[in-house]
Design an enzyme around this catalytic site. Structure first.
Site, mmCIF file in Angstrom:
data_model
loop_
_atom_site.group_PDB
_atom_site.id
_atom_site.type_symbol
_atom_site.label_atom_id
_atom_site.label_comp_id
_atom_site.label_asym_id
_atom_site.label_seq_id
_atom_site.Cartn_x
_atom_site.Cartn_y
_atom_site.Cartn_z
ATOM 1 N N HIS A 171 0.847 -1.182 0.000
ATOM 2 C CA HIS A 171 0.000 0.000 0.000
ATOM 3 C C HIS A 171 0.888 1.240 0.000
ATOM 4 O O HIS A 171 1.980 1.235 0.583
ATOM 5 C CB HIS A 171 -0.876 0.065 1.255
ATOM 6 C CG HIS A 171 -2.152 -0.689 1.178
ATOM 7 N ND1 HIS A 171 -2.799 -1.148 2.312
ATOM 8 C CD2 HIS A 171 -2.938 -1.048 0.136
ATOM 9 C CE1 HIS A 171 -3.917 -1.772 1.957
ATOM 10 N NE2 HIS A 171 -4.023 -1.722 0.649
ATOM 11 N N CYS A 273 -2.186 2.753 9.197
ATOM 12 C CA CYS A 273 -3.173 1.752 8.787
ATOM 13 C C CYS A 273 -4.377 1.713 9.709
ATOM 14 O O CYS A 273 -5.489 1.414 9.278
ATOM 15 C CB CYS A 273 -2.532 0.361 8.725
ATOM 16 S SG CYS A 273 -1.459 0.095 7.305
#
Length: 281
Positions: A171, A273
């Site tokens: 990511h 996150c």
């Protein structure tokens, strides 16, 4: 380099307690079902982060966890919010598909008037990183390149695609952090830190052009998830193991705050996150 004291901007965050967090499957290189999770410790570490945000003057909303989705603790993946508009997620892996509806239901129930369910795969703020002028958008492992045009049309902001090439940094928010979003005006350039090794040669060149004064992380700090951080413009909350970033951040006028989220790192995530940002209009 700036060395003056910076100003923090109060933020509003969305977090989800790790009540049902476990590693029972592997969808990124950090996940090993053979390594048990200490759930009590994971919860303590998560609470420490939540409480630190509140102590710094930020608002933290909590999303109720669902026992069917052990990765819901990674709340940043559920949507991207810009100017009060919400673009939901469409997860790449079946194990997380159901999380998307839980997130969009929360936004609709909490007064966000514009909530879009996406046509294309995107994993929220995992791959969309917001500055005052643009969205930086990761691709290569999770989010579809088609999601970039969708986000640009929806948010009416230019989207700049960046190619991720190292599967450990699957990511964009594992490889790049916005320290200061900038003003969106000429001369109001955003400030970022990133790990060059996570990006293709062309994307490294784009980043160097956009952010010539960026803080560049080395391999050890990147592997400690040091780029998976959250900045309020003054304080930078990041994994405490990313020791090589603390001095350079202080030299630029930021106040680094080390956090221990080692249990959640077993799921492939850290400070950013687990932190979705609720950007109002």
């Amino acid at each position: 380099m700036r060395t003056s004291r910076r100003s923090a901007t109060p933020r509003r965050y969305l977090m989800c307690p790790p009540t049902y967090f476990r590693v029972s499957y592997s969808i990124n290189p950090w996940m090993d079902p053979g390594k048990p999770v200490d759930l009590a410790l994971a919860h303590t570490q998560w609470e420490d982060l939540r409480d630190r945000y509140r102590a710094l003057g930020h608002t933290v909303e909590e999303l109720a966890p669902d026992p069917a989705f052990p990765d819901m603790v990674f709340a940043a993946n559920g949507a991207t919010v810009v100017d009060g508009r919400v673009l939901g997620a469409r997860f790449a892996f079946a194990e997380r598909h159901g999380e998307a509806a839980v997130h969009t239901a929360w936004y609709r129930a909490h007064g966000f008037p514009a909530v879009r369910e996406p046509r294309n795969v995107n994993e929220g703020e995992g791959d969309f990183v917001v500055t005052a002028s643009w969205l930086l958008a990761g691709r290569g492992f999770r989010s579809s390149p088609l999601s970039h045009a969708e986000a640009q049309e929806y948010f009416a902001r230019p989207v700049i695609g960046l190619d991720l090439v190292d599967p450990r940094y699957y990511h964009l928010d594992t490889a790049l952090c916005v320290l200061d979003p900038g003003s969106g005006e000429p001369g109001g350039r955003a400030e970022v830190m990133y790990y060059p090794g996570a990006f293709s040669a062309g994307s490294r060149a784009v980043l160097a052009r956009l952010f010539p004064d960026a803080l560049l992380a080395g391999p050890a700090d990147a592997a400690a998830f040091g780029l998976n951080a959250v900045s309020d413009g003054r304080h930078v909350l990041l994994p405490q193991a990313a020791v090589g970033l603390f001095g350079p951040l202080r030299e630029r006028g930021y106040e680094p705050i080390g956090m221990d989220l080692t249990e959640l790192l077993k799921g492939g995530g850290s400070v950013k996150c687990v932190t979705g940002e609720l950007r109002s209009g």
